[in-house]
Scaffold this active site. Structure first.
Site, PDB file in Angstrom:
ATOM      1  N   TYR A 179     109.824  75.317  50.045  1.00  0.00           N
ATOM      2  CA  TYR A 179     110.272  73.928  50.074  1.00  0.00           C
ATOM      3  C   TYR A 179     111.453  73.693  49.131  1.00  0.00           C
ATOM      4  O   TYR A 179     111.848  72.550  48.893  1.00  0.00           O
ATOM      5  CB  TYR A 179     109.125  72.984  49.691  1.00  0.00           C
ATOM      6  CG  TYR A 179     108.903  71.864  50.668  1.00  0.00           C
ATOM      7  CD1 TYR A 179     109.850  70.859  50.827  1.00  0.00           C
ATOM      8  CD2 TYR A 179     107.757  71.800  51.447  1.00  0.00           C
ATOM      9  CE1 TYR A 179     109.654  69.821  51.721  1.00  0.00           C
ATOM     10  CE2 TYR A 179     107.538  70.773  52.347  1.00  0.00           C
ATOM     11  CZ  TYR A 179     108.499  69.776  52.477  1.00  0.00           C
ATOM     12  OH  TYR A 179     108.311  68.745  53.373  1.00  0.00           O
ATOM     13  N   HIS A 229     117.319  72.229  47.964  1.00  0.00           N
ATOM     14  CA  HIS A 229     118.356  71.437  47.310  1.00  0.00           C
ATOM     15  C   HIS A 229     119.713  71.544  47.997  1.00  0.00           C
ATOM     16  O   HIS A 229     120.600  70.709  47.747  1.00  0.00           O
ATOM     17  CB  HIS A 229     118.454  71.839  45.839  1.00  0.00           C
ATOM     18  CG  HIS A 229     117.262  71.395  45.041  1.00  0.00           C
ATOM     19  ND1 HIS A 229     116.387  72.275  44.441  1.00  0.00           N
ATOM     20  CD2 HIS A 229     116.783  70.161  44.774  1.00  0.00           C
ATOM     21  CE1 HIS A 229     115.437  71.596  43.828  1.00  0.00           C
ATOM     22  NE2 HIS A 229     115.653  70.320  44.013  1.00  0.00           N
TER      23      HIS A 229
END
Length: 521
Positions: free
Chosen positions: A266, A269
């Site tokens: 996950y 960015h």
């Protein structure tokens, strides 16, 4: 004899690096693995017709549930009266029907695979070198019109406004409830709405294929669909009636928790841009087709983080922020697209005060995965029953990427860091993330629904109130939520089908072929 040889744990059909894992499987699971492995060797699951693609994902999810859920730490909770805790607690306790501590604050993150057995040290190669040579943004790369800035950050915002709005609605219908009871019901409903949007709207845009559209709706509604479930209720088990509304949670023998590997995949960015385009919502268009307001100001993202960023965002207002985010594409999850402004962040302490040392997030993310024993890319794939790399060209056909990987890691594909591999991996058409990351999502996205008593045993009017459950059942998309709060916004500014796509993009074309009968997309 030939058939017996094929299903032997030493079969030449199985990739040699997967033999050790397959040897531990039951006979049935071994047979199922052969189906998955055969399709993987051909590289075609995402090109199969929807029904066959769903069958592949169902088998793979079963194998991950059997071999990629590891219990970390002990279970030290106690039984409790679930009627006394018919709401979500602030610290996450009492989500499991028989153990009050499962997945609560202070408990361990789980694992989807054993800690890494890598022989490489924490600084091989140095995380700063990896971040600078392979992750650092050279020029912003967006992901086209598939994902907008709302999709990039939607879980973080609007939650308090939703709860306030729900409290007002609940108070009209349930005047006998005090403020705390209203808040508890509103938080329960809001959590369910977020989970539903995440399942059948956000994820569908992240993985834009008909197979995933069908699969995510099956997770929530079941194979027989929404109309059947709305009419007859949850009567036919998880496949036909969905994971939401099960009579009791399913945890596959391992108490639920998020996992270290889920955290690692996950790390997205790269979705963040360098500038935020603030748009002029006072603009009056002369055409129904022109739904894109002009840019009023280009705000550097650096100015929108930290305490100063909070102050600036509060001055913008929710309506202008939503329209602006809706019309701005987010970044692509690919190499050389990690935001430079995140490599020199001023972090805050628990009191919200600036810390003295700045943080290079790209370097830290490489280091943290290594430090926490998360497998490097090739070992990660083996543990997920995926075919590992033997050379850089197995990962990508981009010669520039291959050359850059060789410069940092030499010829040793085992040294490749997970984050780099996930960003370098050639994407499936329609996927904003890598296939490797997706297989972790496949497991956890289902698990977060089926293992939670508020999506299973307590998904009822008694816990949610009749009006609250109606609110959850009627909400299908983020657009539905926006329309409740800002009735004119999407009509005026949104052209696309989903609030998570770039708002000025074209809506999805109508497809008259029933979803389950569609060929590959």
């Amino acid at each position: 004899m030939a058939i017996l040889s094929l299903f032997s744990s030493t079969s030449p059909f199985i990739h040699p690096q997967l033999l050790q894992i397959v040897a531990k499987m039951t006979l049935l699971d071994t047979l199922l693995f052969y189906v998955v492995h055969f399709v993987d060797k051909l590289g075609i699951w995402h090109r199969l017709p929807v029904l066959l693609g769903l069958a592949y994902l169902g088998i793979r999810r079963h194998l991950h549930q059997r071999y990629n859920l590891l219990h970390v730490g002990g279970t030290y909770g106690r039984r409790y009266n679930t009627d006394e805790f018919a709401y979500r607690t602030a610290d996450g306790t009492c989500n499991h029907p028989t153990d009050d501590t499962v997945d609560s604050q202070g408990t361990f993150f789980g694992r989807n695979m054993p800690p890494s057995t890598s022989r490489y040290g924490l600084l091989e190669p140095h995380p700063t070198v990896v971040a600078s040579e392979l992750l650092a943004r050279k020029k912003f790369i967006d992901n086209g019109e598939q994902f907008n800035m709302i999709a990039c950050s939607w879980i973080q915002f609007m939650i308090h406004d939703w709860i306030d709005h729900l409290e007002d609605t609940e108070q009209v219908h349930y005047s006998d409830l005090d403020d705390e009871q209203l808040y508890r019901h509103a938080r329960l409903v809001t959590s369910a709405v977020i989970a539903k949007i995440h399942t059948i709207d956000w994820t569908v845009e992240l993985l834009r294929t008909d197979t995933l559209l069908a699969g995510m709706r099956i997770n929530w509604y079941g194979f027989l669909g929404k109309k059947f479930k709305d009419t007859f209720g949850h009567i036919l088990g998880p496949i036909l009636s969905g994971l939401v509304g099960l009579r009791k949670p399913i945890d596959h023998g391992v108490p639920y928790s998020l996992t270290e590997e889920f955290v690692s995949v996950y790390r997205m960015h790269s979705l963040l841009p360098d500038k935020f385009f603030l748009r002029d919502i006072t603009y009056s268009s002369t055409s129904d087709q022109d739904k894109c307001p002009p840019v009023l100001e280009e705000v550097p993202m650096r100015e929108l983080v930290g305490t100063e960023g909070e102050r600036k965002l509060s001055m913008i207002g929710m309506e202008q922020m939503l329209v602006s985010m809706g019309h701005q594409a987010c970044g692509a999850i690919t190499l050389w697209n990690y935001p430079s402004w995140m490599r020199n962040l001023v972090a805050h302490d628990i009191n919200g005060e600036d810390r003295p040392d700045q943080v290079d997030m790209a370097t830290m993310e490489i280091y943290r995965d290594r430090e926490r024993g998360v497998a490097r890319y090739n070992e990660f794939r083996r543990n997920l029953l995926m075919i590992p790399l033997s050379k850089w060209e197995d990962l990508t056909d981009d010669s520039e990427v291959v050359e850059a990987l060789h410069e940092v890691y030499g010829d040793d594909v085992e040294k490749l860091d997970l984050l780099v591999g996930l960003h370098a991996e050639k994407k499936i058409k329609g996927f904003a993330i890598s296939e490797t990351a997706f297989f972790i999502f496949l497991l956890i996205a289902s698990r977060r629904l089926e293992a939670d008593r508020f999506f299973t045993t307590n998904f009822n009017c008694k816990s949610y109130t009749e009006k609250g459950l109606e609110w959850v059942n009627k909400t299908e998309t983020l657009k539905d939520v926006i329309d409740r709060h800002f009735p004119e916004m999407t009509r005026k500014w949104m052209k696309c089908s989903s609030a998570f796509s770039v708002w000025g993009s074209m809506p999805n074309p109508t497809n008259h072929i029933p979803l389950y009968l569609r060929p590959a997309t």
